[in-house]
Write an enzyme that holds these catalytic residues in place. Structure first.
Site, PDB file in Angstrom:
ATOM      1  N   ARG A 174      -8.857  -3.555  -0.134  1.00  0.00           N
ATOM      2  CA  ARG A 174      -7.919  -2.463  -0.441  1.00  0.00           C
ATOM      3  C   ARG A 174      -8.607  -1.134  -0.759  1.00  0.00           C
ATOM      4  O   ARG A 174      -8.151  -0.362  -1.616  1.00  0.00           O
ATOM      5  CB  ARG A 174      -6.983  -2.833  -1.611  1.00  0.00           C
ATOM      6  CG  ARG A 174      -6.085  -3.996  -1.342  1.00  0.00           C
ATOM      7  CD  ARG A 174      -5.148  -3.779  -0.151  1.00  0.00           C
ATOM      8  NE  ARG A 174      -4.483  -5.024   0.157  1.00  0.00           N
ATOM      9  CZ  ARG A 174      -4.954  -5.916   1.058  1.00  0.00           C
ATOM     10  NH1 ARG A 174      -6.049  -5.671   1.769  1.00  0.00           N
ATOM     11  NH2 ARG A 174      -4.311  -7.039   1.276  1.00  0.00           N
ATOM     12  N   SER A 226       2.765  -3.410  -4.073  1.00  0.00           N
ATOM     13  CA  SER A 226       1.793  -4.079  -4.944  1.00  0.00           C
ATOM     14  C   SER A 226       0.991  -3.025  -5.689  1.00  0.00           C
ATOM     15  O   SER A 226       0.294  -2.225  -5.090  1.00  0.00           O
ATOM     16  CB  SER A 226       0.839  -4.925  -4.114  1.00  0.00           C
ATOM     17  OG  SER A 226       1.553  -5.965  -3.516  1.00  0.00           O
ATOM     18  N   GLU A 296      -4.217  -0.677  -7.162  1.00  0.00           N
ATOM     19  CA  GLU A 296      -4.367  -0.556  -5.709  1.00  0.00           C
ATOM     20  C   GLU A 296      -3.779   0.799  -5.287  1.00  0.00           C
ATOM     21  O   GLU A 296      -4.252   1.446  -4.368  1.00  0.00           O
ATOM     22  CB  GLU A 296      -3.593  -1.706  -5.051  1.00  0.00           C
ATOM     23  CG  GLU A 296      -3.581  -1.676  -3.550  1.00  0.00           C
ATOM     24  CD  GLU A 296      -2.806  -2.848  -2.964  1.00  0.00           C
ATOM     25  OE1 GLU A 296      -2.872  -3.975  -3.510  1.00  0.00           O
ATOM     26  OE2 GLU A 296      -2.129  -2.634  -1.948  1.00  0.00           O
TER      27      GLU A 296
HETATM   28  C1  FAD Z   1       7.480  -2.634  -0.533  1.00  0.00           C
HETATM   29  C2  FAD Z   1       6.007  -2.400  -0.278  1.00  0.00           C
HETATM   30  C3  FAD Z   1       5.214  -3.437   0.193  1.00  0.00           C
HETATM   31  C4  FAD Z   1       3.841  -3.239   0.419  1.00  0.00           C
HETATM   32  N1  FAD Z   1       3.083  -4.278   0.891  1.00  0.00           N
HETATM   33  C5  FAD Z   1       1.761  -4.090   1.111  1.00  0.00           C
HETATM   34  C6  FAD Z   1       0.930  -5.162   1.599  1.00  0.00           C
HETATM   35  O1  FAD Z   1       1.376  -6.274   1.827  1.00  0.00           O
HETATM   36  N2  FAD Z   1      -0.377  -4.906   1.822  1.00  0.00           N
HETATM   37  C7  FAD Z   1      -0.925  -3.678   1.599  1.00  0.00           C
HETATM   38  O2  FAD Z   1      -2.126  -3.510   1.848  1.00  0.00           O
HETATM   39  N3  FAD Z   1      -0.169  -2.659   1.146  1.00  0.00           N
HETATM   40  C8  FAD Z   1       1.145  -2.840   0.892  1.00  0.00           C
HETATM   41  N4  FAD Z   1       1.907  -1.798   0.426  1.00  0.00           N
HETATM   42  C9  FAD Z   1       1.286  -0.500   0.158  1.00  0.00           C
HETATM   43  C10 FAD Z   1       1.343   0.496   1.323  1.00  0.00           C
HETATM   44  O3  FAD Z   1       2.468   0.277   2.139  1.00  0.00           O
HETATM   45  C11 FAD Z   1       0.093   0.436   2.174  1.00  0.00           C
HETATM   46  O4  FAD Z   1      -1.049   0.714   1.414  1.00  0.00           O
HETATM   47  C12 FAD Z   1       0.175   1.446   3.340  1.00  0.00           C
HETATM   48  O5  FAD Z   1      -0.877   1.225   4.214  1.00  0.00           O
HETATM   49  C13 FAD Z   1       0.126   2.891   2.857  1.00  0.00           C
HETATM   50  O6  FAD Z   1       0.412   3.719   3.963  1.00  0.00           O
HETATM   51  P1  FAD Z   1       1.174   5.090   3.766  1.00  0.00           P
HETATM   52  O7  FAD Z   1       1.312   5.703   5.088  1.00  0.00           O
HETATM   53  O8  FAD Z   1       2.430   4.888   2.989  1.00  0.00           O
HETATM   54  O9  FAD Z   1       0.108   5.869   2.882  1.00  0.00           O
HETATM   55  P2  FAD Z   1       0.435   6.952   1.769  1.00  0.00           P
HETATM   56  O10 FAD Z   1       0.973   6.278   0.546  1.00  0.00           O
HETATM   57  O11 FAD Z   1       1.219   8.056   2.337  1.00  0.00           O
HETATM   58  O12 FAD Z   1      -1.048   7.454   1.459  1.00  0.00           O
HETATM   59  C14 FAD Z   1      -1.995   6.568   0.935  1.00  0.00           C
HETATM   60  C15 FAD Z   1      -3.363   7.259   0.971  1.00  0.00           C
HETATM   61  O13 FAD Z   1      -3.728   7.518   2.326  1.00  0.00           O
HETATM   62  C16 FAD Z   1      -3.881   8.906   2.535  1.00  0.00           C
HETATM   63  N5  FAD Z   1      -3.362   9.198   3.880  1.00  0.00           N
HETATM   64  C17 FAD Z   1      -2.199   8.790   4.433  1.00  0.00           C
HETATM   65  N6  FAD Z   1      -2.112   9.209   5.708  1.00  0.00           N
HETATM   66  C18 FAD Z   1      -3.234   9.920   5.960  1.00  0.00           C
HETATM   67  C19 FAD Z   1      -3.727  10.633   7.089  1.00  0.00           C
HETATM   68  N7  FAD Z   1      -3.067  10.702   8.252  1.00  0.00           N
HETATM   69  N8  FAD Z   1      -4.923  11.270   6.982  1.00  0.00           N
HETATM   70  C20 FAD Z   1      -5.639  11.215   5.816  1.00  0.00           C
HETATM   71  N9  FAD Z   1      -5.225  10.552   4.720  1.00  0.00           N
HETATM   72  C21 FAD Z   1      -4.038   9.916   4.801  1.00  0.00           C
HETATM   73  C22 FAD Z   1      -3.104   9.587   1.417  1.00  0.00           C
HETATM   74  O14 FAD Z   1      -3.598  10.880   1.147  1.00  0.00           O
HETATM   75  C23 FAD Z   1      -3.362   8.621   0.276  1.00  0.00           C
HETATM   76  O15 FAD Z   1      -4.644   8.823  -0.246  1.00  0.00           O
HETATM   77  C24 FAD Z   1       3.278  -1.980   0.180  1.00  0.00           C
HETATM   78  C25 FAD Z   1       4.085  -0.920  -0.293  1.00  0.00           C
HETATM   79  C26 FAD Z   1       5.440  -1.128  -0.523  1.00  0.00           C
HETATM   80  C27 FAD Z   1       6.288   0.017  -1.021  1.00  0.00           C
END
Ligand code: FAD
Length: 303
Positions: A174, A226, A296
């Protein structure tokens, strides 16, 4: 681009946009500047404008792994919804696939399954984007981004284009060099994975099965998913639940009664309440079990 070269403001640029609209926990105050990037080119232009103006930059995908402060973010927030799934080529080593950074992981997983390309089915229940998933090395059901990622195209902090390979990204459970602030990446534009040619029916069945398992286990309320990384030998959810913390509240933020590693917004919670709850759970778990849970999720903005 040189530091003195000024770029044009991106189309659709807005002022003082509440980030609660764009994060999965539905919390977060205003971004000074906010723009939605619908393509890699728009993302590139917007980021270059921010850099040329000397603004702090925050690129968000689905906002599903961040808690943004109630005071918001001083600088430019770019929401990447650049979507695209392309098969670039296929050889005996596998199928090379390119995703735009704002591609929603569940859509990518389903599209690829329909093409009979396997390796990202585990992403079907993760409500984040291809770019955000690289930053956090997202994973589920035994798969994670680092298993198949080949390389990313990104912009560095000066607006130059760079390609970084999997081994440059310092992946850990992670986490990545980008999340730790050790890689000079301001925006991920595109990501490429090496996947495998597989059985279409099996890949589709697997995505359906994983999705229905998710729906059974996950709370429906807004949350950051999470919250804590799993400690050695157990899961954060099991540990928190075993200490009777399900249902614990700070204001309108609550430890989900369905899954103890999810901090949910029961309606109108503030970012401060969510953060306080997270810290209360962390403290209580440490005092009662000696385990220091690591978050995380990331806290962003002006706390
Ligand atoms: C209901 C739920 C279930 C989940 N289940 C899991 C799971 O099973 N496993 C898991 O690993 N995670 C899980 N997550 C967490 C999350 O969905 C993941 O970590 C996901 O990959 C985050 O992606 P995001 O686009 O929402 O990132 P964001 O929350 O928008 O950003 C996360 C980080 O990435 C950076 N970022 C995003 N896009 C870019 C870009 N294009 N360029 C540069 N930096 C960028 C942001 O600045 C920030 O630092 C869950 C979340 C929820 C709400």
């Amino acid at each position: 681009m040189s530091a003195t070269e000024r770029a044009c403001p991106p189309a659709g640029l807005e002022r003082d946009v509440p980030l609660s609209r764009t994060t999965s926990a539905r919390v977060g105050g205003p971004a000074d500047y906010f723009v939605v990037a619908k393509s890699s080119e728009e993302l590139e232009r917007a980021a270059r404008w921010g850099i040329s103006e000397g603004l702090d930059l925050l690129v968000l995908g689905a906002g599903s792994n961040v808690v943004v402060a109630d005071r918001g973010f001083r600088g430019l927030v770019i929401k990447s919804i650049s979507r695209g799934v392309r098969v670039l080529g296929e050889d005996e080593e596998g199928v090379v696939v390119e995703l735009d950074s704002g591609t929603f992981l569940p859509s990518a997983a389903k599209t690829l399954a329909r093409l009979g390309v396997t390796g990202l089915e585990w992403g079907v229940g993760i409500p984040g984007t291809a770019g955000g998933a690289v930053v956090g090395n997202a994973g589920a059901y035994g798969g994670e981004i680092r298993d198949t990622l080949l390389e990313i195209d990104a912009l560095d902090s000066r607006g130059g284009t760079v390609t970084l390979a999997n081994e440059d990204l310092g992946f850990v459970y992670r986490g990545s060099a980008i999340k730790r602030g050790e890689a000079d990446v301001s925006a991920i534009l595109r990501v490429r994975h090496r996947l495998s040619r597989g059985d279409l029916a099996a890949a589709e069945a697997r995505t359906r099965e994983l999705l229905s398992e998710r729906r059974r286990k996950e709370p429906v309320e807004p949350s950051v998913g999470s919250t804590f990384k799993n400690p050695e030998g157990t899961t954060a959810g099991i540990l928190i639940e075993s200490l009777g913390l399900k249902g614990l509240r700070v204001g309108r933020a609550m430890v989900s009664p369905k899954h103890a590693n999810y901090m949910i917004n029961t309606g109108g919670a503030t970012a401060a309440e969510v953060r306080e709850l997270i810290e209360l759970v962390q403290r209580t778990v440490f005092e009662r079990s000696g385990v220091l849970l690591e978050t995380e999720i990331e806290f962003k903005g002006e706390w």
